[in-house]
Each structure stands twice: as C-alpha cells, then as structure tokens.
Write an enzyme that holds these catalytic residues in place. Sequence first.
Site: not given
Length: 252
Positions: A97, A161, A193
């Site tokens: 991430d 995300k 996300k």
Amino acid sequence: MHDTAKRALSLLDLTDLTDDCDAAAIEKLCAQAQTPFGTTAAICIWPRFVAQARGILGPGHAVKIATVVNFPSGDLAVANVLAETKQAIADGADEIDLVIPYRDFIAGHEGAVTDMVSAVKAVCTPPVILKTILETGELKDPALIREASDLAITAGADFIKTSTGKVSVNATLQAAEIMLNAIKASGKPVGFKPAGGVRTVTDAGEYLALAASILGEGWATPKTFRFGASGLLGDILSVLGGQAAPAAPASY
C-alpha cells in the site's frame, strides 16, 4: 445485515498502523483475522512486522499480508520507497500500500505520481499487488481526486485507496464515487479500497451499494474491493454472532 457483514469480512484488510504497535499486537492481529465465520482478506501492518506475520501465518495463507510504504507522509524519494518495497516483499508481503507523493501532486507535479507508482509497480511482480493511497482528504478538490485516480491507474496501480487513516478526513462516499467512476472509465481491472472511518456494517453496506451502482452488483470481490479498517471487525462479528457490538477504537 447478516449477508453484508459476511461479505464485509471477506473484504476486510484488518489494520494495525498505530504508533505503539508491537510484536504482541501483531500476534493478536493474525489471530483476529481468522474468525469462526471465515477469514479477513488481509492484515495491513507496518513493514517492520511483515517477517513476524509471515512466520505466524506461513506461506500461501488465506489471510494476505499487506504493508505500507512511503507512509504516511508520501514525501520519501523514489529510491527510498523502492528499498522499503523490496525489503517488505523479501520479508513476505503479498500486497504493498503505497502513499503517492500527494503534496507534490497538489503543488502541480503530476509526474511525481506517475514516476513513483510506475517505479514501485515494477518491483511488485505478480502475485504481489500494488494499492496506491491518494490521501483524498488532503486533495479535497474533486478534480484533483479524479486526476490522481487516473494517474495512478495509468501508471499501473492494482488498487486505488482513499486514505492513510492518519489525517483529519479519511474515506468518504463522495471521494469513493469519484474513484469508482475513474475505475469504470479506465476499463481496467483495478480495485478500490476505502480506508479510515469505516467502522460499522452499515458503513460498509453504503460503500458496497455505491460500488454496485457504478460497477455492477457482483463487482466487489476480494480481488477488486477492500475495506481498510481496525474497528470494523468488531461490528461484523457482533452482527454475525447476534451480539451487542463492542465499542470501536477511535483510530482508523
């Protein structure tokens, strides 16, 4: 509500990115990710704990290990982020991430996003997947959120995300709508996300309904949709177990 809870469990990146996280907390998190009702999609942890988590979960476990790089500031040099990423993968991370250099982007340097994402993507060889954190609460402007989404997707992100969970405004339905529409327009198999502030099954249901309205009823699966949360699991388990929900922690 029961069906939403069951689905949310399978889509959850159970997260501990607290500043005081320690080895005992990681051991607990790995256990919590394996519930009587099924497993979460992943755990999301600091890079320094990836090797420990891999030792607990073992190779090929149903619960994936996600970690964060260029986190939370988004200000590191590409070379440093590549070093972080390579070490995390060597330690056993399944998913990276990455915080985009959002401050540079806000200042007008679009190439900083493209350069960072494409460089990190190059070392995230399959089956490792790359999620890019846009920090939408700091971008604020819908046009910037859309442009950041488009840049990350074009540069090779597997997921986009919303947030680090470390700023005052994290996931919102408004940002989610912009990002999901960017995914739809791209025509690419990119996931989404929302992270930070998703604390109840009701919250989760709102995001799933939004995703279905834009990308179709069956679109959200663990390969295309994750919730980044620490407190959501408690509410999921209370719904599935028919019990009163415990108080959710204030962070993430």
